[in-house]
Design a protein around this motif. Sequence first.
Motif, PDB file in Angstrom:
ATOM      1  N   ALA A  83       0.829  -1.203   0.000  1.00 56.84           N
ATOM      2  CA  ALA A  83       0.000   0.000   0.000  1.00 56.84           C
ATOM      3  C   ALA A  83       0.864   1.255   0.000  1.00 56.84           C
ATOM      4  O   ALA A  83       0.346   2.361  -0.113  1.00 56.84           O
ATOM      5  CB  ALA A  83      -0.941  -0.003   1.196  1.00 56.84           C
ATOM      6  N   MET A  86       5.389   4.863  -2.950  1.00 54.64           N
ATOM      7  CA  MET A  86       6.563   5.665  -3.297  1.00 54.64           C
ATOM      8  C   MET A  86       7.463   4.891  -4.274  1.00 54.64           C
ATOM      9  O   MET A  86       7.535   3.670  -4.226  1.00 54.64           O
ATOM     10  CB  MET A  86       7.369   5.993  -2.043  1.00 54.64           C
TER      11      MET A  86
ATOM     12  N   ARG B  18       3.804   9.408   6.433  1.00 57.17           N
ATOM     13  CA  ARG B  18       3.861   8.480   5.318  1.00 57.17           C
ATOM     14  C   ARG B  18       2.886   7.320   5.537  1.00 57.17           C
ATOM     15  O   ARG B  18       2.245   6.845   4.624  1.00 57.17           O
ATOM     16  CB  ARG B  18       5.297   7.955   5.171  1.00 57.17           C
ATOM     17  N   ASN B  19       2.763   6.904   6.787  1.00 54.77           N
ATOM     18  CA  ASN B  19       1.887   5.775   7.071  1.00 54.77           C
ATOM     19  C   ASN B  19       0.416   6.110   6.899  1.00 54.77           C
ATOM     20  O   ASN B  19      -0.395   5.213   6.746  1.00 54.77           O
ATOM     21  CB  ASN B  19       2.132   5.248   8.485  1.00 54.77           C
ATOM     22  N   LEU B  21      -0.945   7.621   4.361  1.00 49.02           N
ATOM     23  CA  LEU B  21      -1.323   7.239   3.000  1.00 49.02           C
ATOM     24  C   LEU B  21      -1.479   5.724   2.903  1.00 49.02           C
ATOM     25  O   LEU B  21      -2.407   5.218   2.274  1.00 49.02           O
ATOM     26  CB  LEU B  21      -0.271   7.731   2.008  1.00 49.02           C
ATOM     27  N   HIS B  22      -0.570   4.995   3.526  1.00 48.83           N
ATOM     28  CA  HIS B  22      -0.663   3.533   3.564  1.00 48.83           C
ATOM     29  C   HIS B  22      -1.959   3.119   4.250  1.00 48.83           C
ATOM     30  O   HIS B  22      -2.700   2.255   3.765  1.00 48.83           O
ATOM     31  CB  HIS B  22       0.550   2.967   4.308  1.00 48.83           C
ATOM     32  N   ARG B  25      -4.999   3.683   2.082  1.00 49.86           N
ATOM     33  CA  ARG B  25      -5.101   2.778   0.936  1.00 49.86           C
ATOM     34  C   ARG B  25      -5.665   1.413   1.325  1.00 49.86           C
ATOM     35  O   ARG B  25      -6.314   0.762   0.513  1.00 49.86           O
ATOM     36  CB  ARG B  25      -3.724   2.579   0.286  1.00 49.86           C
ATOM     37  N   THR B  26      -5.422   0.987   2.557  1.00 42.46           N
ATOM     38  CA  THR B  26      -5.854  -0.357   2.953  1.00 42.46           C
ATOM     39  C   THR B  26      -7.387  -0.472   2.997  1.00 42.46           C
ATOM     40  O   THR B  26      -7.956  -1.321   2.307  1.00 42.46           O
ATOM     41  CB  THR B  26      -5.207  -0.749   4.292  1.00 42.46           C
ATOM     42  N   SER B  74       4.444   9.984  -5.961  1.00 42.44           N
ATOM     43  CA  SER B  74       5.658   9.334  -5.453  1.00 42.44           C
ATOM     44  C   SER B  74       6.848  10.240  -5.607  1.00 42.44           C
ATOM     45  O   SER B  74       6.982  10.965  -6.590  1.00 42.44           O
ATOM     46  CB  SER B  74       5.906   8.041  -6.221  1.00 42.44           C
ATOM     47  N   LYS B  75       7.675  10.217  -4.624  1.00 46.42           N
ATOM     48  CA  LYS B  75       8.914  11.012  -4.690  1.00 46.42           C
ATOM     49  C   LYS B  75      10.083  10.094  -4.968  1.00 46.42           C
ATOM     50  O   LYS B  75      10.123   8.991  -4.501  1.00 46.42           O
ATOM     51  CB  LYS B  75       9.133  11.730  -3.377  1.00 46.42           C
TER      52      LYS B  75
END
Lengths: 130, 75
Positions: A83, A86, B18-19, B21-22, B25-26, B74-75
Amino acid sequence: MPRILLVEDNEMNRDMLSRRLQRRGYEVLIAVDGQLGVEMAQAELPDLILMDMSLPTIDGWEATRALKAAAATKDIPVIALTAHAMSTDRDKAIEAGCDDYDTKPIELSRLLGKMETLLGQSGGSAGPTQ
Amino acid sequence: MSELPKPIEERIQHFLPRNLLHDLRTPLGHILGYSELLIEQMQESGHEEFIPHLEKIRKAGRELVVMMSENFKSK
């Protein structure tokens, strides 16, 4: 019928993806963490592995490195699923030995395309017999 | 959100863990995956009347995915 090992700790992801793959004729084996994933891959020698990367016990990167370091499992294609979206995540998965990479939420047609490509390359049938 | 001036977009990205976004998405994956699974099952079982509603759920989920992808590249 291609045998797919799905290594995924999230119960809903496991249920959803395994059911959708089974409906398309794949046999789906399940492992709920990285260590079990490695053990099941060694015991069952599936045709392809779908590897979540954020896993308990050992994570997907370490599990993939272990599989690619072992003679019996090094040729089994591994698709990393994460998920995290990046570009560094993709690079990290490929460096660990993953053959391809896909991001969640999974777009099934895209994932099936990658699976069929790798199954074809590895000498198995390119897709399930329906 | 795609119309945000870049400095603001950059600031949002800076402050978003950052987490997060993770973690977004889940459950989004669950919404999309189960709606698509149900659409397949409704098509097979002949319950066509439910499909337009499920398509709306799927469409809304896909719009969220696009929104996240476009605004948090994304970077």
